[in-house]
Motif scaffolding. Sequence first.
Motif, PDB file in Angstrom:
ATOM      1  N   ARG A  62      -3.563  17.863  21.572  1.00 60.36           N
ATOM      2  CA  ARG A  62      -4.522  18.443  20.441  1.00 60.36           C
ATOM      3  C   ARG A  62      -4.936  17.223  19.337  1.00 60.36           C
ATOM      4  NH1 ARG A  62      -6.354  23.250  19.890  1.00 60.36           N
ATOM      5  NH2 ARG A  62      -4.066  23.981  20.312  1.00 60.36           N
ATOM      6  N   THR A  63      -3.955  16.251  19.158  1.00 60.98           N
ATOM      7  CA  THR A  63      -4.304  15.246  17.992  1.00 60.98           C
ATOM      8  C   THR A  63      -4.918  14.251  19.034  1.00 60.98           C
ATOM      9  OG1 THR A  63      -2.044  13.944  18.351  1.00 60.98           O
ATOM     10  CG2 THR A  63      -2.464  15.644  16.436  1.00 60.98           C
ATOM     11  N   LEU A  64      -4.592  13.930  20.207  1.00 65.53           N
ATOM     12  CA  LEU A  64      -5.048  13.131  20.974  1.00 65.53           C
ATOM     13  C   LEU A  64      -6.519  13.457  21.641  1.00 65.53           C
ATOM     14  CD1 LEU A  64      -2.201  12.097  23.267  1.00 65.53           C
ATOM     15  CD2 LEU A  64      -3.172  10.934  21.181  1.00 65.53           C
ATOM     16  N   ILE A  65      -6.819  14.771  21.819  1.00 64.89           N
ATOM     17  CA  ILE A  65      -8.091  15.320  22.275  1.00 64.89           C
ATOM     18  C   ILE A  65      -9.082  16.121  21.140  1.00 64.89           C
ATOM     19  CG2 ILE A  65      -9.310  17.009  23.847  1.00 64.89           C
ATOM     20  CD1 ILE A  65      -6.855  16.854  25.645  1.00 64.89           C
ATOM     21  N   LEU A 123     -15.707  18.156  28.259  1.00 68.44           N
ATOM     22  CA  LEU A 123     -14.550  18.940  27.638  1.00 68.44           C
ATOM     23  C   LEU A 123     -15.529  19.303  26.265  1.00 68.44           C
ATOM     24  CD1 LEU A 123     -11.772  20.003  27.237  1.00 68.44           C
ATOM     25  CD2 LEU A 123     -11.486  17.944  26.277  1.00 68.44           C
ATOM     26  N   GLN A 124     -15.575  21.031  26.069  1.00 67.98           N
ATOM     27  CA  GLN A 124     -16.370  21.313  25.055  1.00 67.98           C
ATOM     28  C   GLN A 124     -15.306  21.650  23.957  1.00 67.98           C
ATOM     29  OE1 GLN A 124     -19.683  21.548  24.963  1.00 67.98           O
ATOM     30  NE2 GLN A 124     -19.705  20.652  27.030  1.00 67.98           N
ATOM     31  N   GLN A 125     -14.016  21.922  24.384  1.00 70.67           N
ATOM     32  CA  GLN A 125     -13.174  22.371  23.195  1.00 70.67           C
ATOM     33  C   GLN A 125     -11.716  22.597  24.161  1.00 70.67           C
ATOM     34  OE1 GLN A 125     -13.075  26.723  22.367  1.00 70.67           O
ATOM     35  NE2 GLN A 125     -13.965  26.138  20.201  1.00 70.67           N
ATOM     36  N   MET A 126     -10.832  22.494  23.124  1.00 72.91           N
ATOM     37  CA  MET A 126      -9.506  22.694  23.335  1.00 72.91           C
ATOM     38  C   MET A 126      -9.162  24.091  22.331  1.00 72.91           C
ATOM     39  SD  MET A 126      -5.948  20.520  23.169  1.00 72.91           S
ATOM     40  CE  MET A 126      -4.326  21.272  23.255  1.00 72.91           C
ATOM     41  N   ASP A 127      -9.092  25.104  22.829  1.00 72.86           N
ATOM     42  CA  ASP A 127      -8.950  26.065  21.678  1.00 72.86           C
ATOM     43  C   ASP A 127      -7.311  26.280  21.227  1.00 72.86           C
ATOM     44  OD1 ASP A 127      -7.080  27.493  23.720  1.00 72.86           O
ATOM     45  OD2 ASP A 127      -8.737  28.882  24.475  1.00 72.86           O
ATOM     46  N   GLN A 128      -7.486  27.465  20.441  1.00 72.03           N
ATOM     47  CA  GLN A 128      -6.090  27.355  19.783  1.00 72.03           C
ATOM     48  C   GLN A 128      -4.700  27.749  20.742  1.00 72.03           C
ATOM     49  OE1 GLN A 128      -5.416  26.810  16.393  1.00 72.03           O
ATOM     50  NE2 GLN A 128      -7.381  26.288  16.311  1.00 72.03           N
ATOM     51  N   GLN A 129      -4.907  28.076  21.797  1.00 69.81           N
ATOM     52  CA  GLN A 129      -3.863  28.304  22.727  1.00 69.81           C
ATOM     53  C   GLN A 129      -3.526  27.091  23.761  1.00 69.81           C
ATOM     54  OE1 GLN A 129      -6.495  30.676  22.591  1.00 69.81           O
ATOM     55  NE2 GLN A 129      -5.200  31.836  21.307  1.00 69.81           N
ATOM     56  N   GLY A 130      -4.545  25.974  23.686  1.00 68.35           N
ATOM     57  CA  GLY A 130      -4.602  24.868  24.185  1.00 68.35           C
ATOM     58  C   GLY A 130      -5.226  25.008  25.602  1.00 68.35           C
ATOM     59  N   ASP A 131      -6.037  25.802  25.860  1.00 71.08           N
ATOM     60  CA  ASP A 131      -6.941  25.714  26.885  1.00 71.08           C
ATOM     61  C   ASP A 131      -7.918  25.030  26.774  1.00 71.08           C
ATOM     62  OD1 ASP A 131      -5.253  27.940  28.105  1.00 71.08           O
ATOM     63  OD2 ASP A 131      -6.601  29.689  27.523  1.00 71.08           O
ATOM     64  N   LEU A 132      -8.533  24.362  27.766  1.00 70.93           N
ATOM     65  CA  LEU A 132      -9.645  23.227  27.895  1.00 70.93           C
ATOM     66  C   LEU A 132     -10.948  24.110  28.310  1.00 70.93           C
ATOM     67  CD1 LEU A 132      -7.799  20.278  29.238  1.00 70.93           C
ATOM     68  CD2 LEU A 132      -8.071  20.852  26.724  1.00 70.93           C
ATOM     69  N   LEU A 184     -18.767  29.241  32.511  1.00 70.44           N
ATOM     70  CA  LEU A 184     -17.517  28.719  31.812  1.00 70.44           C
ATOM     71  C   LEU A 184     -16.277  28.485  32.561  1.00 70.44           C
ATOM     72  CD1 LEU A 184     -17.592  30.377  28.438  1.00 70.44           C
ATOM     73  CD2 LEU A 184     -18.171  27.882  28.983  1.00 70.44           C
ATOM     74  N   ILE A 185     -15.704  27.353  32.450  1.00 70.51           N
ATOM     75  CA  ILE A 185     -14.220  27.142  33.265  1.00 70.51           C
ATOM     76  C   ILE A 185     -13.384  27.093  31.937  1.00 70.51           C
ATOM     77  CG2 ILE A 185     -12.834  25.630  34.506  1.00 70.51           C
ATOM     78  CD1 ILE A 185     -15.157  24.843  36.272  1.00 70.51           C
ATOM     79  N   SER A 186     -12.313  27.774  32.156  1.00 71.34           N
ATOM     80  CA  SER A 186     -11.259  27.431  31.196  1.00 71.34           C
ATOM     81  C   SER A 186     -10.070  26.939  31.965  1.00 71.34           C
ATOM     82  CB  SER A 186     -10.973  28.991  30.438  1.00 71.34           C
ATOM     83  OG  SER A 186      -9.394  28.751  29.692  1.00 71.34           O
ATOM     84  N   VAL A 187      -9.491  26.013  31.535  1.00 72.07           N
ATOM     85  CA  VAL A 187      -8.352  25.433  32.302  1.00 72.07           C
ATOM     86  C   VAL A 187      -6.998  25.435  31.291  1.00 72.07           C
ATOM     87  CG1 VAL A 187      -7.229  23.373  33.079  1.00 72.07           C
ATOM     88  CG2 VAL A 187      -9.679  23.690  33.270  1.00 72.07           C
ATOM     89  N   ASN A 188      -5.963  26.281  32.057  1.00 70.54           N
ATOM     90  CA  ASN A 188      -4.872  26.485  31.221  1.00 70.54           C
ATOM     91  C   ASN A 188      -3.702  25.325  31.724  1.00 70.54           C
ATOM     92  OD1 ASN A 188      -1.710  27.662  31.617  1.00 70.54           O
ATOM     93  ND2 ASN A 188      -2.912  28.874  29.939  1.00 70.54           N
ATOM     94  N   MET A 189      -3.480  24.367  30.653  1.00 67.39           N
ATOM     95  CA  MET A 189      -2.722  23.322  30.948  1.00 67.39           C
ATOM     96  C   MET A 189      -1.262  23.600  31.457  1.00 67.39           C
ATOM     97  SD  MET A 189      -3.509  20.290  28.233  1.00 67.39           S
ATOM     98  CE  MET A 189      -3.677  21.146  26.611  1.00 67.39           C
ATOM     99  N   GLU A 190      -0.694  23.098  32.419  1.00 72.60           N
ATOM    100  CA  GLU A 190       0.701  23.321  32.976  1.00 72.60           C
ATOM    101  C   GLU A 190       1.424  22.174  32.417  1.00 72.60           C
ATOM    102  OE1 GLU A 190       1.502  24.484  36.651  1.00 72.60           O
ATOM    103  OE2 GLU A 190       0.296  26.359  36.611  1.00 72.60           O
ATOM    104  N   SER A 191       1.089  21.091  32.446  1.00 72.66           N
ATOM    105  CA  SER A 191       1.781  19.759  32.132  1.00 72.66           C
ATOM    106  C   SER A 191       0.696  18.703  31.693  1.00 72.66           C
ATOM    107  CB  SER A 191       2.503  19.467  33.249  1.00 72.66           C
ATOM    108  OG  SER A 191       1.908  19.074  34.389  1.00 72.66           O
ATOM    109  N   ALA A 192       1.207  17.559  31.159  1.00 73.04           N
ATOM    110  CA  ALA A 192       0.429  16.625  30.938  1.00 73.04           C
ATOM    111  C   ALA A 192       0.924  15.277  30.785  1.00 73.04           C
ATOM    112  CB  ALA A 192      -0.422  16.708  29.438  1.00 73.04           C
ATOM    113  N   PHE A 193       0.677  14.128  31.110  1.00 73.81           N
ATOM    114  CA  PHE A 193       1.196  12.886  31.028  1.00 73.81           C
ATOM    115  C   PHE A 193       0.253  12.039  29.971  1.00 73.81           C
ATOM    116  CE2 PHE A 193       3.409  13.785  35.034  1.00 73.81           C
ATOM    117  CZ  PHE A 193       4.596  13.269  34.707  1.00 73.81           C
TER     118      PHE A 193
END
Length: 167
Positions: free
Chosen positions: A17-20, A44-53, A123-132
Amino acid sequence: MNNKNYNNNPEGLRHIRTLIDEQKTVMMASELDTVPFSICPMTLQQMDQQGDLWFFVAKDSGLFQDIEKDNRVQIIYNDEQKHTYISIYGNATHIIANQKKDELWNSNLLTWFEGKDDPNLALISVNMESAFYWDNENAKLVSLFKIGKGGSVKEESGSGVKGYVNL
């Protein structure tokens, strides 16, 4: 470059979240099992409180259709000014939510849509599973300092951090 990994740790989501921290054009890949996979620029419009993009998408687009067949996506985030790079893997879901459309709508979207009531808008909501991620915010200053001291730009600065976040 230092390594920092977060496995099933809420601190990892906070770090991403700090990087995006702003609306940003990213590259979203779909059809990940095909070669070449499909890729398109998305804002990318938003990263919500749950981390969804959250992204706006046209219902008649190839991306929208790809997600109906296979919802796995890869998002490539690049911020050259901050020297931040992120590769996100997750699952995309089509969302029809007027309240969320109202919350995220902005006039820049008029380039692609007739307005927030455009019947082709979804809208598309992307639920993050992992990130590098690679966070080299201080690398430019260190490199410039080394040039001034007669050092080489290719020297390892040690100021960056790379890591893995498993959500």
